[in-house]
Design a protein around this motif. Structure first.
Motif, PDB file in Angstrom:
ATOM      1  N   LYS A 112       8.185  -5.420   2.047  1.00 39.64           N
ATOM      2  CA  LYS A 112       8.853  -6.255   2.892  1.00 39.64           C
ATOM      3  C   LYS A 112      10.001  -4.936   3.675  1.00 39.64           C
ATOM      4  O   LYS A 112       9.996  -4.163   3.829  1.00 39.64           O
ATOM      5  N   LYS A 113       9.110  -5.520   5.150  1.00 40.43           N
ATOM      6  CA  LYS A 113       9.033  -4.930   6.305  1.00 40.43           C
ATOM      7  C   LYS A 113       9.880  -5.001   7.142  1.00 40.43           C
ATOM      8  O   LYS A 113       9.697  -6.298   7.704  1.00 40.43           O
ATOM      9  N   LYS A 114      10.259  -4.871   8.748  1.00 42.38           N
ATOM     10  CA  LYS A 114      10.691  -5.705   9.610  1.00 42.38           C
ATOM     11  C   LYS A 114       8.983  -5.715  10.525  1.00 42.38           C
ATOM     12  O   LYS A 114       8.952  -5.472  10.146  1.00 42.38           O
ATOM     13  N   GLY A 115       9.860  -6.738  10.995  1.00 37.86           N
ATOM     14  CA  GLY A 115       8.868  -8.213  11.960  1.00 37.86           C
ATOM     15  C   GLY A 115       8.034  -9.045  11.383  1.00 37.86           C
ATOM     16  O   GLY A 115       8.535 -10.165  10.509  1.00 37.86           O
ATOM     17  N   VAL A 116       7.893  -9.969  12.618  1.00 35.74           N
ATOM     18  CA  VAL A 116       7.184 -10.950  12.571  1.00 35.74           C
ATOM     19  C   VAL A 116       5.966 -10.554  11.417  1.00 35.74           C
ATOM     20  O   VAL A 116       5.886 -12.194  11.280  1.00 35.74           O
ATOM     21  N   ARG A 135       6.517 -11.510   8.493  1.00 35.24           N
ATOM     22  CA  ARG A 135       7.438 -12.521   7.693  1.00 35.24           C
ATOM     23  C   ARG A 135       6.523 -13.669   7.591  1.00 35.24           C
ATOM     24  O   ARG A 135       6.440 -14.401   6.736  1.00 35.24           O
ATOM     25  N   PHE A 136       5.286 -13.818   8.227  1.00 33.37           N
ATOM     26  CA  PHE A 136       4.383 -14.161   8.036  1.00 33.37           C
ATOM     27  C   PHE A 136       3.573 -14.493   7.287  1.00 33.37           C
ATOM     28  O   PHE A 136       3.364 -14.839   5.956  1.00 33.37           O
ATOM     29  N   ILE A 137       3.422 -12.600   6.514  1.00 31.50           N
ATOM     30  CA  ILE A 137       2.248 -12.310   5.049  1.00 31.50           C
ATOM     31  C   ILE A 137       2.941 -13.073   4.502  1.00 31.50           C
ATOM     32  O   ILE A 137       2.872 -12.985   3.711  1.00 31.50           O
ATOM     33  N   GLN A 138       4.232 -12.539   4.082  1.00 34.16           N
ATOM     34  CA  GLN A 138       5.449 -12.749   2.840  1.00 34.16           C
ATOM     35  C   GLN A 138       5.279 -14.283   2.580  1.00 34.16           C
ATOM     36  O   GLN A 138       5.133 -15.205   2.309  1.00 34.16           O
ATOM     37  N   PHE A 139       4.864 -15.030   3.571  1.00 33.36           N
ATOM     38  CA  PHE A 139       5.321 -16.264   3.522  1.00 33.36           C
ATOM     39  C   PHE A 139       4.253 -16.663   3.277  1.00 33.36           C
ATOM     40  O   PHE A 139       3.815 -18.023   2.596  1.00 33.36           O
ATOM     41  N   GLU A 140       2.888 -16.722   3.659  1.00 29.38           N
ATOM     42  CA  GLU A 140       1.942 -17.170   3.375  1.00 29.38           C
ATOM     43  C   GLU A 140       1.324 -16.384   2.042  1.00 29.38           C
ATOM     44  O   GLU A 140       0.665 -17.669   1.361  1.00 29.38           O
ATOM     45  N   THR A 141       1.681 -15.394   1.784  1.00 35.95           N
ATOM     46  CA  THR A 141       1.295 -14.730   0.737  1.00 35.95           C
ATOM     47  C   THR A 141       2.277 -16.007  -0.488  1.00 35.95           C
ATOM     48  O   THR A 141       1.973 -16.994  -1.629  1.00 35.95           O
ATOM     49  N   PHE A 142       3.915 -16.053  -0.401  1.00 35.63           N
ATOM     50  CA  PHE A 142       3.983 -17.530  -1.160  1.00 35.63           C
ATOM     51  C   PHE A 142       3.556 -18.123  -1.037  1.00 35.63           C
ATOM     52  O   PHE A 142       3.527 -18.651  -2.765  1.00 35.63           O
ATOM     53  N   LEU A 192       2.287 -12.715  -9.860  1.00 32.00           N
ATOM     54  CA  LEU A 192       2.710 -13.348  -8.004  1.00 32.00           C
ATOM     55  C   LEU A 192       2.917 -11.902  -7.910  1.00 32.00           C
ATOM     56  O   LEU A 192       3.953 -11.099  -8.572  1.00 32.00           O
ATOM     57  N   GLY A 193       2.233 -10.732  -7.412  1.00 28.13           N
ATOM     58  CA  GLY A 193       2.493 -10.087  -6.092  1.00 28.13           C
ATOM     59  C   GLY A 193       2.995 -10.241  -5.068  1.00 28.13           C
ATOM     60  O   GLY A 193       2.592 -11.037  -4.187  1.00 28.13           O
ATOM     61  N   TRP A 194       4.489  -9.447  -4.566  1.00 27.70           N
ATOM     62  CA  TRP A 194       4.685  -9.312  -3.520  1.00 27.70           C
ATOM     63  C   TRP A 194       4.295  -8.364  -2.320  1.00 27.70           C
ATOM     64  O   TRP A 194       4.556  -7.549  -2.484  1.00 27.70           O
TER      65      TRP A 194
END
Length: 168
Positions: free
Chosen positions: A153-157, A160-167, A148-150
């Motif tokens: 993490k950076k600031k900003g909405v 966060r959306f990219i983090q969620f969608e990748t997960f 799994l590639g994360w």
């Protein structure tokens, strides 16, 4: 639907927790790392040094420069001068019936010295134990190991959306 999704995520997470991490320093398993790169000059400059400084003794890195119009090939060849672990394969067009990236991966495999492969993109970053961790997952009962590639993490909405969608 939310309960089902949550249950599935929990099941996956608990499964990961059960996977043992080998602390063996070097299981002597040869790994060919294949990087398919299309116009990745800047990313290769940042990424390759971390990939070439692994705490593992039996590996090679094959960068397949796929239809590059920038200086990606020059970057790889420059780094290749100080690292015997690095190979550069240059391709100019995919064979009919192949997508460009799949053709690049196929060419990387064709140039590999080892029978176990790790595929990674040039816009990634790996720690010094990445190959060791990856190699420890190859056991006789397994034919395929997925990682799994994360995203960083950076600031900003948007991040966060990219983090969620990748997960997801």
């Amino acid at each position: 639907m939310g309960f089902l999704y949550g249950s599935m995520i929990t099941w996956i997470f608990l499964g990961w927790k059960k996977i043992p991490f080998s602390t063996q320093k070097d299981p002597c398993l040869g790994i060919s790392i294949i990087v398919a790169a299309h116009n990745e000059e800047e990313n290769l400059q940042k990424f390759l040094p971390s990939l070439l400084k692994q705490n593992y003794s039996k590996y090679e890195v094959i960068v397949v420069c796929d239809r590059c119009e920038d200086k990606s090939v020059d970057v790889v060849k420059k780094i290749q001068k100080w690292s015997p672990l690095l190979k550069c394969v240059e391709i100019f067009f995919p064979e009919k019936g192949f997508s460009p990236k799949k053709w690049a991966i196929k060419q990387g495999i064709a140039h590999a010295n080892y029978h176990h492969f790790a595929l990674i993109d040039a816009d990634c970053y790996v720690g010094p134990d990445w190959i060791q961790y990856f190699a420890s997952k190859f056991v006789s009962e397994k034919d395929l190991v997925l990682g799994l590639g994360w995203y960083e993490k950076k600031k900003g909405v948007l991040n966060r959306f990219i983090q969620f969608e990748t997960f997801y």
